[in-house]
Motif scaffolding. Structure first.
Motif, short mmCIF file in Angstrom:
data_model
loop_
_atom_site.label_atom_id
_atom_site.label_comp_id
_atom_site.label_asym_id
_atom_site.label_seq_id
_atom_site.Cartn_x
_atom_site.Cartn_y
_atom_site.Cartn_z
N ASP A 460 126.54 -38.98 9.59
CA ASP A 460 127.63 -37.93 9.63
C ASP A 460 126.95 -36.78 9.39
OD1 ASP A 460 129.52 -36.11 9.63
OD2 ASP A 460 130.90 -37.29 8.52
N PRO A 461 126.68 -35.51 10.02
CA PRO A 461 126.06 -34.42 9.59
C PRO A 461 126.70 -33.63 8.50
CG PRO A 461 125.98 -34.32 11.87
CD PRO A 461 126.80 -35.63 11.42
N LEU A 462 128.05 -33.81 8.62
CA LEU A 462 128.91 -33.29 7.43
C LEU A 462 128.69 -33.75 6.07
CD1 LEU A 462 132.21 -32.63 9.24
CD2 LEU A 462 130.44 -30.89 8.58
N ASP A 463 128.10 -35.07 5.85
CA ASP A 463 128.17 -35.62 4.55
C ASP A 463 126.54 -35.45 4.42
OD1 ASP A 463 130.60 -37.12 4.18
OD2 ASP A 463 130.21 -38.60 5.20
N ALA A 464 125.60 -35.25 5.32
CA ALA A 464 124.29 -34.85 5.13
C ALA A 464 124.19 -33.28 4.68
CB ALA A 464 123.49 -35.22 6.15
N THR A 465 125.38 -32.57 4.61
CA THR A 465 125.08 -31.18 4.61
C THR A 465 125.87 -30.72 3.23
OG1 THR A 465 125.31 -30.74 6.87
CG2 THR A 465 125.73 -28.77 5.31
N THR A 466 125.07 -30.60 2.24
CA THR A 466 125.29 -30.06 0.87
C THR A 466 124.69 -28.78 0.64
OG1 THR A 466 123.53 -30.98 -0.11
CG2 THR A 466 125.27 -32.51 0.26
N PRO A 467 125.23 -28.16 -0.53
CA PRO A 467 124.40 -26.91 -1.20
C PRO A 467 122.86 -27.27 -1.07
CG PRO A 467 126.36 -27.27 -2.31
CD PRO A 467 126.17 -28.29 -1.67
N ARG A 468 122.44 -28.05 -1.12
CA ARG A 468 121.05 -28.59 -1.41
C ARG A 468 120.23 -28.82 0.09
NH1 ARG A 468 119.41 -30.34 -6.25
NH2 ARG A 468 117.50 -31.12 -5.47
N THR A 469 120.82 -28.67 1.09
CA THR A 469 120.43 -29.10 2.39
C THR A 469 119.23 -27.78 2.70
OG1 THR A 469 122.52 -29.66 3.04
CG2 THR A 469 121.00 -29.21 4.95
N GLY A 470 119.28 -26.58 2.35
CA GLY A 470 118.21 -25.90 2.80
C GLY A 470 116.99 -26.06 1.99
N ARG A 471 116.96 -26.90 0.82
CA ARG A 471 115.69 -26.86 0.16
C ARG A 471 114.62 -27.56 0.58
NH1 ARG A 471 119.00 -27.54 -5.61
NH2 ARG A 471 120.47 -25.81 -5.40
N LEU A 472 113.96 -26.94 1.80
CA LEU A 472 112.69 -27.71 2.30
C LEU A 472 111.61 -27.92 1.45
CD1 LEU A 472 113.45 -26.31 5.80
CD2 LEU A 472 114.38 -28.27 4.75
N ALA A 473 111.52 -26.96 0.45
CA ALA A 473 110.04 -27.02 -0.20
C ALA A 473 110.51 -26.40 -1.65
CB ALA A 473 109.10 -25.81 0.22
N PHE A 474 109.67 -26.73 -2.65
CA PHE A 474 109.79 -26.58 -4.28
C PHE A 474 110.73 -27.23 -4.78
CE2 PHE A 474 107.72 -22.76 -1.80
CZ PHE A 474 106.61 -22.89 -2.39
N GLY A 475 110.78 -28.70 -4.83
CA GLY A 475 111.77 -29.27 -5.45
C GLY A 475 112.03 -29.16 -6.90
N ASP A 476 113.01 -29.46 -7.25
CA ASP A 476 113.80 -29.02 -8.51
C ASP A 476 113.51 -30.01 -9.58
OD1 ASP A 476 115.81 -30.78 -7.81
OD2 ASP A 476 117.15 -29.24 -7.87
N VAL A 477 112.93 -31.27 -9.40
CA VAL A 477 112.82 -32.40 -10.43
C VAL A 477 114.07 -32.56 -10.94
CG1 VAL A 477 111.56 -33.18 -12.14
CG2 VAL A 477 110.69 -31.24 -10.95
N SER A 478 115.16 -32.81 -10.13
CA SER A 478 116.59 -32.94 -10.49
C SER A 478 117.04 -34.66 -10.88
CB SER A 478 117.73 -32.37 -9.60
OG SER A 478 117.52 -32.94 -8.27
#
Length: 524
Positions: A460-478
């Motif tokens: 479901d694209p909606l479940d895969a879509t979160t505020p983090r979805t656009g983070r294609l680079a520079f991971g935040d080590v969360s």
């Protein structure tokens, strides 16, 4: 349904990129269709585990996960909740973070050896493999660093100990694959390893003719096996005289050779492939036959997970099995019946809820921006070889997971510990592959399972879509990445995770009692 109006413009593009990348990584023979009239081997190849093990029931003092079993939710990552970590029936005793713990680390007696990751391990103080004295588990302390060429070049998944001969070996693997350098240490005084081979393998002018990505011992400690991941080149290094390591067999075993497990008698290797493993008869090497031959005996392959990592040989009531771990694609851990070594059979699967096909969308949604790995298994250790009672695994972003395996057909989770995320500390974690790999934000290792879920109509694209979805680079080590096998010390576990370094954990008495003949079994 979630409203779409608020989605930023980068999110559809990000989902499109994920789809393209996953399609590129999907094994060519994978399919979403399961036909009942297919031969059993084909059905097994296409079968996907769709059931998770029962959740651990957390006792007092727990700080449990907030979402699906194994998930670190997007909300927890973005709010900072993940920086406090999660625990259930397990407690933190002590640790040494240093600059991170490489990919895999190892231990012997009351000491630990932190893997090195090139080139970050060359920056700052303490270059190479850090040795820790854990005599006081609450306060592990560094003693010396190992700085031979193999140790400085990055040890990847090659750093292993053989307890029978008290030997520590690591190979140099700068970027995925290494060539030539292997150092052998006597760890009789575990806090102060002593180099045994200053010549071949260590001297820069005396490399060995090996390629390496991963490695491990035969049980008697006389052979160290080095596997260079692509092509599937494997070398047997004789350590009868540790001062003079030399190659006694080499072979091209397939298109890829990853980790492995070795049978207790040293006569069989279970060599991991892209998805599955091959059974090799290595008895001629074990016997030291002249011109040894290593025939293939059997194999089993699957599409439920990929980049198969290693196998842990065990037995129940005298019947041989493997616990085989997949590094990618949410394949989890598979119990393999090897009573017929010419036709190994998948007998059971260990997955967390976040690994199930119907949750891969949520998996992608929370792990975006966390780099190439997400909630995959990586390395496990059983608490004994014969009739094991527990299996502890590094489950990458899901942390350390511990399972009751007394009944191999009724496995359940009993504890977990996901260490505090070191969000924003990337630049101080020079020896952490997680921090260094965070130039990438997309969870690439989850790609095949995501494509499969799409093909099955479970994504479901909606479940895969979160505020983090656009983070294609520079991971935040969360989250952290827990890649090493947790090793058993009574009710304690010696563990190493990429960002938090070395840790000693203790299982609650209510969920685990060490067996009398406990011995940590990794498989090599």
């Amino acid at each position: 349904m979630r409203p779409l109006a608020g989605l930023c413009r980068t999110k559809p593009l990000a989902l499109l990129i994920i789809g393209v990348v996953t399609a590129m990584l999907l094994p060519a023979s994978a399919s979403a269709d399961q036909h009942s009239d297919l031969p059993s081997a084909v059905r097994e190849f296409l079968d996907v585990g769709r059931t998770s093990v029962p959740r651990a029931e957390c006792g007092p003092g727990a700080a449990p996960e907030n979402g699906l079993q194994g998930d670190v939710t997007a909300a927890d990552r973005d709010s900072g909740r993940s920086t406090s970590g999660y625990r259930c029936n397990i407690s933190f005793v002590g640790g040494y973070a240093g600059r991170g713990a490489g990919i895999t680390s190892t231990s012997f007696e009351h000491c630990a050896y932190l893997g090195s990751f090139f080139p970050g391990d060359l920056i700052g103080e303490g270059r190479g493999v850090q040795v820790l004295d854990v005599s006081d588990p609450a306060h592990p302390r560094p003693t010396v660093t190992l700085t031979e060429p193999a140790m400085l070049a990055g040890t990847w998944e090659s750093l292993k100990v053989n307890t029978e001969r008290k030997l520590l070996v690591g190979t140099g693997v700068p970027v995925g694959e290494g060539v030539g350098y292997l150092s052998v240490y006597d760890v009789s005084d575990c806090a102060h390893p002593r180099l045994l081979n200053p010549g071949p393998g260590t001297n820069l002018l005396m490399p060995l003719p090996i390629t390496t990505h991963e490695g491990g011992f035969s049980p008697d400690g006389n052979t160290y096996w080095a596997s260079g991941i692509a092509p599937g080149f494997v070398s047997a290094v004789d350590l009868t005289d540790p001062a003079k390591p030399h190659v006694i067999w080499q072979g091209l075993t397939g298109i890829e050779a990853h980790g492995f497990g070795i049978s207790p008698d040293g006569n069989r290797m279970y060599l991991s492939a892209l998805g599955g493993f091959t059974v090799l008869d290595i008895s001629a090497v074990q016997r030291r036959d002249p011109n040894p031959q290593v025939p293939h005996l059997g194999r089993v392959f699957w599409t439920d997970g990929w980049a198969t990592q290693h196998s842990v040989p065990v037995s129940y009531d005298g019947k041989p099995y493997l616990y085989t771990v997949d590094e990618g694609g949410s394949g989890g851990v598979k119990l393999i019946d090897i009573s017929d070594e010419t036709a190994p059979k998948v007998a059971n699967k260990i997955k967390l809820e976040i690994n199930l096909p119907e949750h891969i969308d949520s998996n992608i949604g929370s792990s975006m921006g966390g780099s190439a790995f997400a909630y995959e298994s990586h390395y496990c250790a059983a608490d004994r070889q014969v009739d094991p009672t527990a299996l502890a695994c590094g489950w990458i972003s899901s942390g350390i997971r511990v399972f009751d395996i007394r009944d191999p057909y009724a496995i359940r989770e009993i504890a977990y510990y996901n260490p505090p995320a070191r969000t924003g500390q990337n630049l101080s974690l020079w020896n952490s592959p997680h921090a260094l790999a965070s130039l990438i934000g997309v969870p690439l290792m989850s790609a095949p399972s995501a494509v499969r879920a799409v093909l099955e109509g479970r994504f479901d694209p909606l479940d895969a879509t979160t505020p983090r979805t656009g983070r294609l680079a520079f991971g935040d080590v969360s989250t952290d990445w827990c890649l090493s096998p947790p090793e058993w010390r009574g009710s304690q576990l010696y563990v190493a995770c990429s960002d938090n370094g070395f840790m000693v954990l203790r299982l609650d008495d209510e969920v685990y009692s060490p067996p009398a003949n406990q011995r940590s079994i990794v498989g090599s």
